[in-house]
Structures are given as C-alpha cells and as structure tokens.
Write a protein that holds these residues in place. Structure first.
Motif, PDB file in Angstrom:
ATOM      1  N   SER A  84       0.791  -1.231   0.000  1.00 18.13           N
ATOM      2  CA  SER A  84       0.000   0.000   0.000  1.00 18.13           C
ATOM      3  C   SER A  84       0.823   1.281   0.000  1.00 18.13           C
ATOM      4  N   ALA A  85       2.111   1.210   0.382  1.00 17.04           N
ATOM      5  CA  ALA A  85       2.900   2.436   0.489  1.00 17.04           C
ATOM      6  C   ALA A  85       3.034   3.167  -0.840  1.00 17.04           C
ATOM      7  N   CYS A  86       3.006   2.440  -1.938  1.00 22.38           N
ATOM      8  CA  CYS A  86       3.201   3.078  -3.243  1.00 22.38           C
ATOM      9  C   CYS A  86       1.888   3.493  -3.901  1.00 22.38           C
ATOM     10  N   ARG A  87       0.770   3.413  -3.176  1.00 18.87           N
ATOM     11  CA  ARG A  87      -0.537   3.697  -3.788  1.00 18.87           C
ATOM     12  C   ARG A  87      -1.114   5.052  -3.394  1.00 18.87           C
ATOM     13  N   ALA A  88      -0.336   5.886  -2.748  1.00 21.60           N
ATOM     14  CA  ALA A  88      -0.878   7.129  -2.204  1.00 21.60           C
ATOM     15  C   ALA A  88      -0.608   8.350  -3.063  1.00 21.60           C
ATOM     16  N   THR A  89       0.001   8.184  -4.212  1.00 28.85           N
ATOM     17  CA  THR A  89       0.429   9.331  -5.008  1.00 28.85           C
ATOM     18  C   THR A  89      -0.705   9.891  -5.856  1.00 28.85           C
ATOM     19  N   GLN A  90      -1.184  11.047  -5.480  1.00 27.55           N
ATOM     20  CA  GLN A  90      -2.137  11.822  -6.269  1.00 27.55           C
ATOM     21  C   GLN A  90      -1.846  13.286  -5.978  1.00 27.55           C
ATOM     22  N   ARG A  91      -1.986  14.139  -6.978  1.00 32.46           N
ATOM     23  CA  ARG A  91      -1.699  15.545  -6.761  1.00 32.46           C
ATOM     24  C   ARG A  91      -2.744  16.163  -5.841  1.00 32.46           C
ATOM     25  N   ARG A  92      -2.289  16.847  -4.796  1.00 36.99           N
ATOM     26  CA  ARG A  92      -3.181  17.482  -3.818  1.00 36.99           C
ATOM     27  C   ARG A  92      -2.702  18.907  -3.579  1.00 36.99           C
ATOM     28  N   GLU A  93      -3.392  19.830  -4.202  1.00 40.73           N
ATOM     29  CA  GLU A  93      -2.987  21.227  -4.139  1.00 40.73           C
ATOM     30  C   GLU A  93      -3.137  21.819  -2.745  1.00 40.73           C
ATOM     31  N   ARG A  94      -4.080  21.278  -1.942  1.00 41.57           N
ATOM     32  CA  ARG A  94      -4.402  21.895  -0.653  1.00 41.57           C
ATOM     33  C   ARG A  94      -3.809  21.150   0.547  1.00 41.57           C
ATOM     34  N   LEU A  95      -3.211  19.995   0.327  1.00 42.34           N
ATOM     35  CA  LEU A  95      -2.738  19.198   1.460  1.00 42.34           C
ATOM     36  C   LEU A  95      -1.581  19.910   2.165  1.00 42.34           C
ATOM     37  N   THR A  96      -1.772  20.179   3.474  1.00 44.47           N
ATOM     38  CA  THR A  96      -0.749  20.874   4.248  1.00 44.47           C
ATOM     39  C   THR A  96      -0.102  19.980   5.295  1.00 44.47           C
ATOM     40  N   SER A  97      -0.760  18.868   5.668  1.00 48.37           N
ATOM     41  CA  SER A  97      -0.225  18.014   6.719  1.00 48.37           C
ATOM     42  C   SER A  97      -0.366  16.549   6.316  1.00 48.37           C
ATOM     43  N   LEU A  98       0.744  15.790   6.422  1.00 48.70           N
ATOM     44  CA  LEU A  98       0.737  14.381   6.042  1.00 48.70           C
ATOM     45  C   LEU A  98       1.471  13.552   7.089  1.00 48.70           C
ATOM     46  N   TYR A  99       0.800  12.493   7.566  1.00 49.07           N
ATOM     47  CA  TYR A  99       1.464  11.427   8.307  1.00 49.07           C
ATOM     48  C   TYR A  99       1.517  10.220   7.381  1.00 49.07           C
ATOM     49  N   PHE A 100       2.691   9.590   7.291  1.00 51.81           N
ATOM     50  CA  PHE A 100       2.855   8.458   6.385  1.00 51.81           C
ATOM     51  C   PHE A 100       3.788   7.446   7.044  1.00 51.81           C
ATOM     52  N   GLY A 101       3.304   6.228   7.245  1.00 55.98           N
ATOM     53  CA  GLY A 101       4.206   5.224   7.773  1.00 55.98           C
ATOM     54  C   GLY A 101       3.517   4.081   8.466  1.00 55.98           C
ATOM     55  N   HIS A 102       4.300   3.368   9.262  1.00 53.28           N
ATOM     56  CA  HIS A 102       3.782   2.212   9.989  1.00 53.28           C
ATOM     57  C   HIS A 102       4.446   2.163  11.359  1.00 53.28           C
ATOM     58  N   ASP A 103       3.729   1.596  12.314  1.00 58.19           N
ATOM     59  CA  ASP A 103       4.238   1.517  13.668  1.00 58.19           C
ATOM     60  C   ASP A 103       5.242   0.368  13.792  1.00 58.19           C
ATOM     61  N   PHE A 104       6.127   0.473  14.771  1.00 59.23           N
ATOM     62  CA  PHE A 104       7.083  -0.604  15.050  1.00 59.23           C
ATOM     63  C   PHE A 104       7.618  -0.399  16.456  1.00 59.23           C
ATOM     64  N   THR A 105       8.152  -1.467  17.028  1.00 57.03           N
ATOM     65  CA  THR A 105       8.817  -1.370  18.326  1.00 57.03           C
ATOM     66  C   THR A 105      10.311  -1.194  18.135  1.00 57.03           C
ATOM     67  N   TYR A 106      10.911  -2.065  17.321  1.00 50.81           N
ATOM     68  CA  TYR A 106      12.331  -1.971  17.003  1.00 50.81           C
ATOM     69  C   TYR A 106      12.491  -1.778  15.501  1.00 50.81           C
ATOM     70  N   LEU A 107      13.299  -0.818  15.131  1.00 56.58           N
ATOM     71  CA  LEU A 107      13.564  -0.534  13.730  1.00 56.58           C
ATOM     72  C   LEU A 107      14.066  -1.786  13.021  1.00 56.58           C
ATOM     73  N   TYR A 108      13.545  -2.030  11.834  1.00 54.82           N
ATOM     74  CA  TYR A 108      13.890  -3.159  10.957  1.00 54.82           C
ATOM     75  C   TYR A 108      13.338  -4.499  11.438  1.00 54.82           C
ATOM     76  N   GLU A 109      12.511  -4.491  12.478  1.00 51.78           N
ATOM     77  CA  GLU A 109      11.899  -5.757  12.871  1.00 51.78           C
ATOM     78  C   GLU A 109      10.890  -6.190  11.816  1.00 51.78           C
ATOM     79  N   HIS A 110      10.616  -7.497  11.748  1.00 46.99           N
ATOM     80  CA  HIS A 110       9.596  -7.990  10.846  1.00 46.99           C
ATOM     81  C   HIS A 110       8.238  -7.467  11.283  1.00 46.99           C
ATOM     82  N   SER A 111       7.491  -6.897  10.353  1.00 46.96           N
ATOM     83  CA  SER A 111       6.133  -6.448  10.631  1.00 46.96           C
ATOM     84  C   SER A 111       5.148  -7.549  10.252  1.00 46.96           C
ATOM     85  N   THR A 112       3.991  -7.524  10.891  1.00 46.02           N
ATOM     86  CA  THR A 112       2.969  -8.530  10.624  1.00 46.02           C
ATOM     87  C   THR A 112       1.910  -7.976   9.684  1.00 46.02           C
TER      88      THR A 112
END
Length: 306
Positions: A84-112
């Motif tokens: 899903s990370a690569c499916r968010a690209t659309q031009r948004r002239e008014r977008l001023t705030s974006l959060y993008f990502g996934h939660d984790f406990t330890y960096l580079y750990e396997h996500s479920t």
C-alpha cells in the motif's frame, strides 16, 4: 462514485467534512471488519483475490476519487505497507499536513501483515517501499507544510527541492531506502525532529548521521529536536559532535535526550568537559529531556526545561 457507505461500515477510513468538502482523512486498517472487506473491495472495482492487497485498494479508492481533491490533512497508518505504500500518489494542491508510515517497536523488525504473514523491511534495502522517485510523490504535494514519516526504508528520498512549503519535518526510524536518517537537503524546513533508538540488532544510530545536517542543505533550520534519539557515541560524544557541527550556529533551540556521562568518557571530570563545550551552545536554548547525572551541568550549559 465511491462507495462511502461501504467505507463507513468498514471503519478503516475516518473522514472529516467541512463545508461539503472532505477536509481530513485518517486511515488505519480496522481488524474487526475484515470479514466484509472482500465484498467492499470488489464493489470498489479492485482485484480482491489477495487479502494483503485490500488495504491498498481502500486507500487508492478514496485518494483517486474527486471527493479527496481538497484534502487538507491526511494520515496513512499502514499495515500491509509492502503493497500500500506506493498507492498514495495523487496531486493534492491543498494538502498541508501528512502522516505516512507504519508503527514498530524496534527498527527493521519484521512487521505482521493483515493476514498474519511477515514483512521483512530489509528486503527492500536500497529499494524502498513507495517508489517515490518514479511516481512523483513529493511533486504532487506543493502546499505541504508538515510531514511526519515513521518506519524503515520507506522512501528513495524526501525531496526538499519539491517540498518548497515544508517547514516541519518529524521522522521516526530510518525512513530512507539506504538507511539514512535525514534527507540530503530540506531547504525550507525550520523545525526538525528525529526519534530513533536501538534497532532490532541492538545497533544505535551512528553519530555520523549528524553530518547530513549542514547549512547548505538546511539553510532555514532553527529548531532541532533529538530528545528521542540515541546515538552510538553516547551522551557526551553526541554533545561533542553537535558542538562541532556546522549547523549549530544557526540553531535557536536544541533538545537532546539525556546527559548521563561517566568519567571515562571525558578522560577526567565530566563537568569540566561540559564547561569546555558550553560556549558553542551559548547562543541557543539547550534542553535535556531525560536524566542528568553530572552535577552542575544545568548551570554550566544554561539548560532550559523541556
């Protein structure tokens, strides 16, 4: 027309309308409605054969609909981010705030994934997950002022030249595909915050990452928040590196995690060593979020309260 009734029932999207326009949208995959999601994905006209693609279908359906053209705030808390990370690209002239990502406990750990499988972030080392350099993610957000990115190896780069309105950048993890912590340049960023601790291998952030912060790449930077960052040089080594950083003279405020310093780290009295570094920080508001083990450090460094 998008099936808004279906999206409301699914409850992964939380939408806020203002004056008949979609103003804010927050996505977080809802596990308790998964049983009805296949039918919704089919009604949205997407391929429903792979459940791990359903998140991407829900995201793409809303963000490609004309109703989303005037979005001002968008949050994408991803689960199946390998799709899903690569499916968010659309031009948004008014977008001023974006959060993008996934939660984790330890960096580079396997996500479920949503189906219980594993995502190995390191399988995309030097490749990333969003393919932003090809799909023009940053060029599509000309009004973006605030960006929060969370995860590992998400982006090829955060293109500061395209994000000319970006003034606040908050990073958690090592979000660039080569494992770098900071973008190479972010000319308009005034406030930069980094959160990174030991990764899944027990490795702390290399102090050399601070070398990316230089006046040429960050001419507008005034406020640097490292209060949730652990560098491999330790607290004194971090402060020493910051004292010699070319970015320091232009800063107005600096937050660091802690000042837990032992005598062996300074080859002598820690307070005397801090006194030697103090002039480098005299021009700014320096604050410490955590523990201070050196008596007199607050006075010598004129520390502010966090």
């Amino acid at each position: 027309m998008i099936d808004f009734d279906g999206l409301r029932t699914d409850r992964s999207w939380h939408l806020t309308w203002s004056g008949g326009r979609l103003d804010e949208a927050v996505f977080r995959l809802a596990p308790h409605t998964a049983s009805g999601r296949r039918a919704l994905v089919e009604r949205l006209g997407a391929d429903a054969t792979d459940p791990e693609q359903w998140e991407a279908a829900l995201i793409e359906a809303l963000l490609t609909d004309p109703a989303a053209a005037d979005l001002r705030r968008l949050e994408l808390h991803l689960t199946d981010f390998h799709h899903s990370a690569c499916r968010a690209t659309q031009r948004r002239e008014r977008l001023t705030s974006l959060y993008f990502g996934h939660d984790f406990t330890y960096l580079y750990e396997h996500s479920t994934t949503s189906t219980g499988a594993a995502i190995d972030p390191l399988s995309r080392l030097h490749e990333g997950f969003t393919d932003d350099s090809r799909n023009g993610l940053w060029d599509a957000l000309p009004a973006l002022r605030e960006l929060t990115a969370e995860g590992g190896l998400l982006f090829d780069e955060i293109d500061g030249d395209a994000l000319t309105s970006l003034t606040e950048l908050r990073l958690r993890g090592a979000v660039l595909a080569d494992g770098a912590v900071f973008p190479r340049k972010a000319p308009s960023v005034v406030t930069l915050a980094l959160e990174i601790r030991s990764d899944v291998f027990g490795t702390e952030c290399p102090i050399e990452q601070l070398d990316e912060l230089d006046p040429a790449g960050y001419p507008a930077l005034r406020h640097l928040d490292l209060s949730r960052t652990e560098f491999d040089a330790g607290d004194f080594g971090t402060l020493e590196a910051l004292a010699g950083s070319p970015i320091l003279p232009q800063l107005e405020s600096l937050k660091i995690k802690s000042l837990q310093i032992q005598e062996h780290e300074t080859d002598g009295d820690p307070l005397e060593a801090l006194t030697g570094l103090a002039p480098a920080f005299a021009h700014l508001a320096l604050s410490v979020a955590g523990e201070i083990t050196v008596g007199g450090a607050a006075r010598v460094l004129s520390l502010q309260t966090c």
